[in-house]
Design an enzyme around this catalytic site. Structure first.
Site, PDB file in Angstrom:
ATOM      1  N   GLY A  23      -3.229  38.203  -7.020  1.00  0.00           N
ATOM      2  CA  GLY A  23      -2.266  39.000  -7.783  1.00  0.00           C
ATOM      3  C   GLY A  23      -3.021  40.162  -8.405  1.00  0.00           C
ATOM      4  O   GLY A  23      -3.797  39.966  -9.337  1.00  0.00           O
ATOM      5  N   GLY A  25      -1.767  42.632 -10.008  1.00  0.00           N
ATOM      6  CA  GLY A  25      -0.875  43.310 -10.956  1.00  0.00           C
ATOM      7  C   GLY A  25      -1.580  43.575 -12.273  1.00  0.00           C
ATOM      8  O   GLY A  25      -2.810  43.716 -12.319  1.00  0.00           O
ATOM      9  N   GLY A  28      -3.961  40.515 -13.384  1.00  0.00           N
ATOM     10  CA  GLY A  28      -4.996  40.305 -12.371  1.00  0.00           C
ATOM     11  C   GLY A  28      -6.004  41.446 -12.359  1.00  0.00           C
ATOM     12  O   GLY A  28      -7.219  41.217 -12.365  1.00  0.00           O
ATOM     13  N   ASP A  47      -3.606  40.507  -2.902  1.00  0.00           N
ATOM     14  CA  ASP A  47      -2.192  40.653  -3.278  1.00  0.00           C
ATOM     15  C   ASP A  47      -1.394  40.807  -1.990  1.00  0.00           C
ATOM     16  O   ASP A  47      -1.926  41.231  -0.961  1.00  0.00           O
ATOM     17  CB  ASP A  47      -2.020  41.907  -4.151  1.00  0.00           C
ATOM     18  CG  ASP A  47      -0.724  41.891  -4.947  1.00  0.00           C
ATOM     19  OD1 ASP A  47      -0.780  41.737  -6.181  1.00  0.00           O
ATOM     20  OD2 ASP A  47       0.368  42.034  -4.333  1.00  0.00           O
ATOM     21  N   ARG A  96      10.865  37.925 -14.260  1.00  0.00           N
ATOM     22  CA  ARG A  96      12.308  37.675 -14.235  1.00  0.00           C
ATOM     23  C   ARG A  96      13.039  39.009 -14.155  1.00  0.00           C
ATOM     24  O   ARG A  96      12.758  39.934 -14.908  1.00  0.00           O
ATOM     25  CB  ARG A  96      12.696  36.938 -15.513  1.00  0.00           C
ATOM     26  CG  ARG A  96      14.051  36.323 -15.435  1.00  0.00           C
ATOM     27  CD  ARG A  96      14.141  35.236 -16.485  1.00  0.00           C
ATOM     28  NE  ARG A  96      15.486  35.004 -16.920  1.00  0.00           N
ATOM     29  CZ  ARG A  96      15.787  34.319 -18.007  1.00  0.00           C
ATOM     30  NH1 ARG A  96      14.820  33.862 -18.768  1.00  0.00           N
ATOM     31  NH2 ARG A  96      17.036  34.115 -18.340  1.00  0.00           N
ATOM     32  N   ASN A 109       8.504  31.343  -8.279  1.00  0.00           N
ATOM     33  CA  ASN A 109       7.086  31.279  -8.630  1.00  0.00           C
ATOM     34  C   ASN A 109       6.427  29.970  -8.169  1.00  0.00           C
ATOM     35  O   ASN A 109       5.248  29.967  -7.826  1.00  0.00           O
ATOM     36  CB  ASN A 109       6.880  31.533 -10.130  1.00  0.00           C
ATOM     37  CG  ASN A 109       6.943  33.026 -10.443  1.00  0.00           C
ATOM     38  OD1 ASN A 109       7.014  33.857  -9.543  1.00  0.00           O
ATOM     39  ND2 ASN A 109       6.918  33.365 -11.719  1.00  0.00           N
ATOM     40  N   THR A 133      -0.046  32.375 -14.012  1.00  0.00           N
ATOM     41  CA  THR A 133       1.364  32.658 -13.732  1.00  0.00           C
ATOM     42  C   THR A 133       2.304  31.813 -14.600  1.00  0.00           C
ATOM     43  O   THR A 133       2.058  30.627 -14.813  1.00  0.00           O
ATOM     44  CB  THR A 133       1.662  32.363 -12.236  1.00  0.00           C
ATOM     45  OG1 THR A 133       0.725  33.080 -11.443  1.00  0.00           O
ATOM     46  CG2 THR A 133       3.078  32.773 -11.852  1.00  0.00           C
ATOM     47  N   ARG A 165      -4.179  35.862 -30.458  1.00  0.00           N
ATOM     48  CA  ARG A 165      -3.137  36.566 -31.229  1.00  0.00           C
ATOM     49  C   ARG A 165      -3.165  36.088 -32.680  1.00  0.00           C
ATOM     50  O   ARG A 165      -3.126  36.886 -33.612  1.00  0.00           O
ATOM     51  CB  ARG A 165      -1.771  36.314 -30.599  1.00  0.00           C
ATOM     52  CG  ARG A 165      -1.610  37.089 -29.298  1.00  0.00           C
ATOM     53  CD  ARG A 165      -0.235  36.912 -28.689  1.00  0.00           C
ATOM     54  NE  ARG A 165      -0.077  37.826 -27.563  1.00  0.00           N
ATOM     55  CZ  ARG A 165       0.549  37.517 -26.420  1.00  0.00           C
ATOM     56  NH1 ARG A 165       1.079  36.316 -26.249  1.00  0.00           N
ATOM     57  NH2 ARG A 165       0.637  38.410 -25.459  1.00  0.00           N
ATOM     58  N   HIS A 189       3.074  26.535 -23.367  1.00  0.00           N
ATOM     59  CA  HIS A 189       3.045  27.985 -23.551  1.00  0.00           C
ATOM     60  C   HIS A 189       4.477  28.497 -23.598  1.00  0.00           C
ATOM     61  O   HIS A 189       5.128  28.654 -22.594  1.00  0.00           O
ATOM     62  CB  HIS A 189       2.286  28.630 -22.392  1.00  0.00           C
ATOM     63  CG  HIS A 189       2.142  30.115 -22.532  1.00  0.00           C
ATOM     64  ND1 HIS A 189       1.601  30.696 -23.652  1.00  0.00           N
ATOM     65  CD2 HIS A 189       2.468  31.124 -21.699  1.00  0.00           C
ATOM     66  CE1 HIS A 189       1.598  32.007 -23.484  1.00  0.00           C
ATOM     67  NE2 HIS A 189       2.116  32.287 -22.319  1.00  0.00           N
TER      68      HIS A 189
END
Ligand code: TXD
Length: 328
Positions: A23, A25, A28, A47, A96, A109, A133, A165, A189
């Site tokens: 991936g 994207g 990745g 990819d 989504r 997925n 993912t 975070r 998660h």
């Protein structure tokens, strides 16, 4: 002058570790770039979209003289190029889309992660797989089932991001260096994740001694909504800098056998009263993947929150099991 002949590239790559990122994207590519900058390994970026991993890999390669790193970065559509990877990071998936149900997304997925895992296992039978993912806890379960690998070798990334975070918000609130702030976020998660203020510290001092209950609650809530807060800003797409950095912290722990204590999505068999599911828990992460799951003493309220979070994961995994893709 005479320059010695350059050897065959496969030999030249031999002494460095090898990481495949599936991936190319946002997450990745960010993870690949940070891995290269830290000189952790040579990288294969793969990819389905033709040209994208090639273009991004070349672009990163051309950044290396400026950044001063040595790493081979190769973009490809061919799994043969991923052979003998030490670590494979799976970020492949689709986001989504409007009108798409959660189950449609899940089904798509699961298919993607199953197919990717089959290809990976074929060429790198001894690698560690790190799944990114979403929905994370279900995707890492899929990778475990499809790969047939040991539970130590199939790990999910979420807690390091969620904890990062929380650390950010604590450091901002108290105006202290992030270097002195630690935080632990456990559970699945998603919005049921369980930030643990008692185990979140500034220079060893629990934040419950430094902040009012109300401020602690606000930090925990912002942490649980951390992903959504970024999505609300970006509108299209989700966070990738912090996720990419979180992936690389885990990758470094594995590649350098650091034995870091990090929150990982690990397959539990009895720990925390959970059997046969992935959940975010503190782990010792080293060269053989998840080496130990660390069982914290939890208060009643923390335990309840964790089991509530677990229930959300169980729901997802039941749907995944019902698809029955694992044996195709
Ligand atoms: O904490 C966490 N675990 C997460 C998870 C934090 C951030 C992002 N999280 C999830 O990671 C996110 O919900 C997605 O499921 C993945 C990847 O997120 P990213 O933002 O990188 O998504 P992109 O930019 O859409 O990239 C996905 C890439 C894209 O280039 C597709 O072409 C590719 O995946 N893709 C594939 N590659 C290989 N093989 C197959 N089959 C494939 N299908 C799509």
């Amino acid at each position: 002058m005479r320059w010695p002949e350059t050897g065959d590239e496969s030999k030249a790559m031999f002494h460095r570790k090898k990481v495949t990122v599936v991936g190319a994207g946002h997450v990745g590519a960010t993870a690949a770039f940070l891995t290269a900058q830290k000189e952790l390994a040579n990288i294969v970026l793969i990819d389905v979209v033709e040209g994208v991993p090639q273009g991004k890999a070349l672009d990163m390669h051309e950044a290396s003289p400026v950044q001063g790193y040595n790493a081979v970065i190769h973009g490809t559509q061919d799994y043969a190029d991923t052979a003998d990877s030490d670590l494979v990071i799976i970020t492949a998936g689709i986001a989504r889309k409007p009108g798409m149900s959660r189950n449609d997304l899940l089904s798509t997925n699961v298919k993607i992660v199953s197919e990717v895992t089959r290809n990976i296992v074929r060429y790198s039978p001894d690698c560690v797989i790190l799944v990114v993912t979403n929905p994370l806890d279900a995707m890492v379960y899929t990778a475990l089932r499809v790969s047939g690998f040991s539970k130590q070798h199939v790990i999910g990334m979420a807690g390091v991001l969620d904890s990062a975070r929380m650390r950010t918000f604590i450091a901002d609130e108290l105006d202290v260096s992030i270097e002195d702030v630690n935080a632990f976020v456990l559970g699945g998660h998603g919005d049921t994740m369980v930030p643990l203020p008692r185990y979140s510290t500034v220079a060893g001092i629990p934040i419950t001694e430094l902040l009012t209950q109300e401020r602690v609650r606000a930090i925990c809530e912002r942490t649980a909504n951390g992903g959504a807060e970024i999505v609300a800003c970006l509108k299209t797409g989700s966070a990738f800098y912090a996720p990419g950095a979180a992936v690389v912290e885990m990758a470094e722990a594995i590649l350098k056998d650091k034995k870091r204590i990090l929150p990982c999505a690990a397959y539990l068999e009895g720990e925390y009263g959970v059997d046969g599911y992935y959940m975010g828990v503190p782990c010792k992460l080293g060269g053989s993947g998840v080496e130990t799951v660390i069982e914290l003493d939890l208060s009643r309220a923390e335990e309840e929150a964790l089991h509530h979070s677990m229930a959300a994961v169980v729901e997802l995994v039941k749907i995944v099991d019902a698809f029955g893709y694992f044996h195709s």
